[in-house]
Structures are given as structure tokens and as C-alpha cells.
Design a protein around this motif. Structure first.
Motif, PDB file in Angstrom:
ATOM      1  N   GLU A 146     -44.478 -16.396  97.839  1.00 53.49           N
ATOM      2  CA  GLU A 146     -45.886 -16.603  98.623  1.00 53.49           C
ATOM      3  C   GLU A 146     -46.111 -15.430  99.376  1.00 53.49           C
ATOM      4  N   TYR A 147     -45.040 -14.756  99.846  1.00 53.67           N
ATOM      5  CA  TYR A 147     -45.483 -13.190 100.548  1.00 53.67           C
ATOM      6  C   TYR A 147     -46.153 -12.352  99.655  1.00 53.67           C
ATOM      7  N   GLU A 150     -49.760 -12.864 100.061  1.00 52.90           N
ATOM      8  CA  GLU A 150     -50.150 -12.583 101.472  1.00 52.90           C
ATOM      9  C   GLU A 150     -50.385 -10.930 101.277  1.00 52.90           C
ATOM     10  N   ILE A 171     -51.816 -18.059 105.375  1.00 58.29           N
ATOM     11  CA  ILE A 171     -51.333 -19.103 105.215  1.00 58.29           C
ATOM     12  C   ILE A 171     -51.177 -18.992 103.588  1.00 58.29           C
ATOM     13  N   CYS A 172     -50.045 -18.832 103.043  1.00 57.12           N
ATOM     14  CA  CYS A 172     -49.836 -18.853 101.640  1.00 57.12           C
ATOM     15  C   CYS A 172     -48.844 -19.907 101.297  1.00 57.12           C
ATOM     16  N   GLY A 184     -46.683 -20.853 107.168  1.00 62.45           N
ATOM     17  CA  GLY A 184     -46.892 -19.235 107.395  1.00 62.45           C
ATOM     18  C   GLY A 184     -46.521 -18.719 108.632  1.00 62.45           C
ATOM     19  N   ASN A 190     -44.070 -17.794 104.743  1.00 57.85           N
ATOM     20  CA  ASN A 190     -44.688 -17.622 103.330  1.00 57.85           C
ATOM     21  C   ASN A 190     -43.525 -17.030 102.321  1.00 57.85           C
TER      22      ASN A 190
END
Length: 353
Positions: A146-147, A150, A171-172, A184, A190
Motif C-alpha cells: 500500500e505504501y 502512497e 489512505i491506501c 493510514g 499503509n
């Protein structure tokens, strides 16, 4: 600019006059922070009538001899935070002239209705964020985290648009993380992996020249919706389109929230998730189970901008879902609001009912 003050003279003869007060830095400041800007530099940059130093504030007010000094102090009904009244050494001399009640509601009203230049800036900021979301979608694939999404967003808005800051924490959220509305944060940074079959929900927006953007979108990590994912996605998309079609001056924002709920419930019923009469579901506030948040909010200098529940506007509802709506105002020309319907399957809420 940090540590500055602003004053606008009103109520006298002729046009209002603006004065900016800036810190008087010692020469040594330039060693660490660069060339020290002079008053004429600030005057050209901010198009004010005059620029003085902060330490001249007492003399300024003594010479001006105003009948009243209005300071900004009041509650943001969205965040619950209050603005701190301005203070400076020597202000006690002017205590009988200070009024902390009058200015806040006037400025809130001004911020609710955007000027054409403000709308242009907001449009630019949101176009930049839209392009960044598309770039992130193209990058996303199973095996990333997820990061990574971002980081790609932050890079795009800064590299391609000069937006050094975002309007709020990104927010991911992938898979079940997407059921946490404000995922997040520091405890959920994330960090999850993107897997084949996941839906990613991204809520990110750039900030440019202090104006916000706020965009939420969902997409399949592998590039293809499953049949069930598509049904839920299209229910939310239909809700957004319904609201867009109904938005106009004179409409209650709370009515648009209910219209979005109704559309989502209809989509879920058509997909076989729920059964019954939509009118009965609405009366039972079943829509709040799937959309526990509000439809959206005012946006401008703050992501959740001021003016949501001011005196003389509709009060906040106590009903599920509607109580999370950040404004219930009648729409007016010049307002800027987000339209963010959503459908969440939150395990704890589903168990509860």
C-alpha cells in the motif's frame, strides 16, 4: 509565512486598507534561512497596502486609534477545534477595544462561498490529484504494498504539479483494510501487501497554495473486477451520478445524502445482498450500515472546511449516517463540496445487526 499578522481597516471612509506585519529578523537569520525578505518584497508578493514589522503593532494601533479591534476566534463545527485569538507583546493596552465574537461568523460566511479565483485554484489542485490517482492505478499490481501507492501519489503531485504537501494523511487501503474508514494513520501506516483479487481504496488529495483536494476511488489491484466486486462498485458509482445530477442551488445536502443511500441500497438489493422494500430500509436507516459516513463536506482552505453547522443553518441530525454528515446546508452558488458515497462491509457492524 510564519509568525506574521494581518490587519484590515474597515468601517471608515473609502476602501478598506490592508497591512501585513512581518517579523524583524536579525542578520544572523540569513545564515540559516537565506536572504531576509524586506517589507517591499512582502508588499509585492501579497498585494497588500502596507507592510510593517510585528514589533510595530502597538504603535500602529495607537496611531490608528480604532473604535474596536476584531480578532478571529470561533469554533470549526466540523473539527471541533477553535481558532486562537491573535496576541502580541503590548496587546493588554488595547483590551477594552478587543472583540472576539464578531469576526469569526463573518469570515466563515466568506469562506463558504468561493470567489472565481478560488474556484480556479481548487479546480487546478483537484485536476492534479486526479492525474496522480490515474498514475497510481497504472502502477498498482499484486506484489506491491500500500505504501508504494502512497509514494507514487506523493511523487506525482510534487514532481508534476509542485504540490509539496497533501491535504490530509493518505489512505491506501487494500482488501479488508478498506473497511477502516480512516486507515493510514500512524498505527495503520499503509503497510499491507497488494494481492491478486484485492480491491484497493485510495483516498488522497494534494494541497496547493493552501487549497485542498479530496478524491476517493476504488479499483481492482489486478485490473479486473470480479462479478461481485463490479456489482458493488457500480452501485456506488450510480449513487455518485445520481447526486451529481441532483446537485443545484436550493437543494438540501442532507437530501443528497439520502439519495445516495437509496441508490446504494437498490444496487445491493439487485445484487442479492439484501432483500425488502427500499422505503422500509431507509426508514430503518439500513443505509447507514453500509455508508456510516456522510456524503461529503465543504472544501477549501481546509479539507473539511468551515461553515458546516453555523447559526441559522440546518442542525446536525441525530440519526445513524446522517449524524456523520459534515453539513446539512442548502446548496448555494459558489459552494465547493465533495461527493463521496461509499459502500463498506464492516465486520463488527454486520455482526451487530
Amino acid at each position: 509565512e510564519p509568525d506574521c499578522f494581518g490587519c484590515v481597516e474597515v468601517g471608515g471612509e473609502g476602501a478598506a486598507r490592508s497591512t501585513l506585519f512581518v517579523p524583524r529578523y536579525p542578520e544572523s537569520y540569513g545564515v540559516w534561512m537565506g536572504v531576509i525578505k524586506q517589507p517591499e518584497d512582502f508588499k509585492a508578493m501579497y498585494a497588500v497596502d502596507d507592510v510593517k514589522f510585528v514589533d510595530e503593532l502597538p504603535t500602529f494601533f495607537t496611531d490608528l486609534n480604532p473604535s474596536k479591534i476584531l480578532r478571529l476566534h470561533g469554533l470549526n463545527t466540523d473539527s471541533g477545534n477553535s481558532s486562537t485569538p491573535a496576541t502580541f507583546p503590548g496587546i493588554s493596552k488595547f483590551t477594552p477595544l478587543l472583540d472576539d465574537a464578531l469576526l469569526h461568523p463573518a469570515l466563515v460566511s466568506l469562506r463558504v462561498i468561493k470567489t472565481p479565483p478560488e474556484i480556479d485554484l481548487l479546480r487546478h489542485t483537484n485536476r492534479l490529484s486526479s492525474a496522480a490517482h490515474v498514475a497510481v492505478m497504472r502502477l498498482a499490481r499484486p506484489g506491491l504494498h500500500e505504501y508504494h501507492l502512497e509514494a507514487a501519489f506523493l511523487h506525482h503531485v510534487y514532481f508534476h504539479g509542485g504540490a509539496r504537501h497533501v491535504a490530509y494523511t493518505c489512505i491506501c487501503a487494500a482488501a479488508t483494510h478498506a473497511a477502516t474508514l480512516h486507515y493510514g494513520h500512524a498505527a495503520e501506516p499503509n503497510a499491507g501487501a497488494l494481492r491478486d483479487g484485492d480491491i484497493a481504496l485510495l483516498d488522497m488529495g494534494a494541497e496547493y497554495h493552501c487549497y485542498a483536494s479530496d478524491i476517493t476511488c476504488s479499483f481492482p489491484v489486478n485490473g479486473k473486477f470480479s462479478p461481485v466486486q463490479r456489482q458493488v462498485y457500480e452501485a456506488v458509482l450510480a449513487a455518485q451520478k445520481t447526486v451529481f445530477a441532483a446537485m443545484r442551488p436550493g437543494v438540501l445536502y442532507s437530501d443528497l445524502h439520502l439519495a445516495a443511500e437509496r441508490e446504494i441500497l437498490g444496487g445491493l438489493r439487485a445484487a442479492g445482498f439484501i432483500a425488502g422494500e427500499i422505503s422500509e430500509m431507509m426508514a430503518a436507516r439500513l443505509g447507514a450500515l453500509f455508508m456510516p459516513h456522510g456524503l461529503g463536506h465543504l472544501m477549501g482552505l481546509d479539507t473539511h472546511d468551515v461553515g458546516g453547522y453555523e447559526e441559522g443553518t440546518p442542525a446536525r441530525s441525530a440519526e445513524p449516517g446522517l449524524k456523520s454528515l459534515r453539513t446539512a446546508r442548502v446548496l448555494e452558488v459558489g459552494m465547493v463540496l465533495t461527493v463521496e458515497p461509499g459502500c463498506y462491509f464492516i465486520e463488527s457492524e454486520l455482526r451487530r445487526v
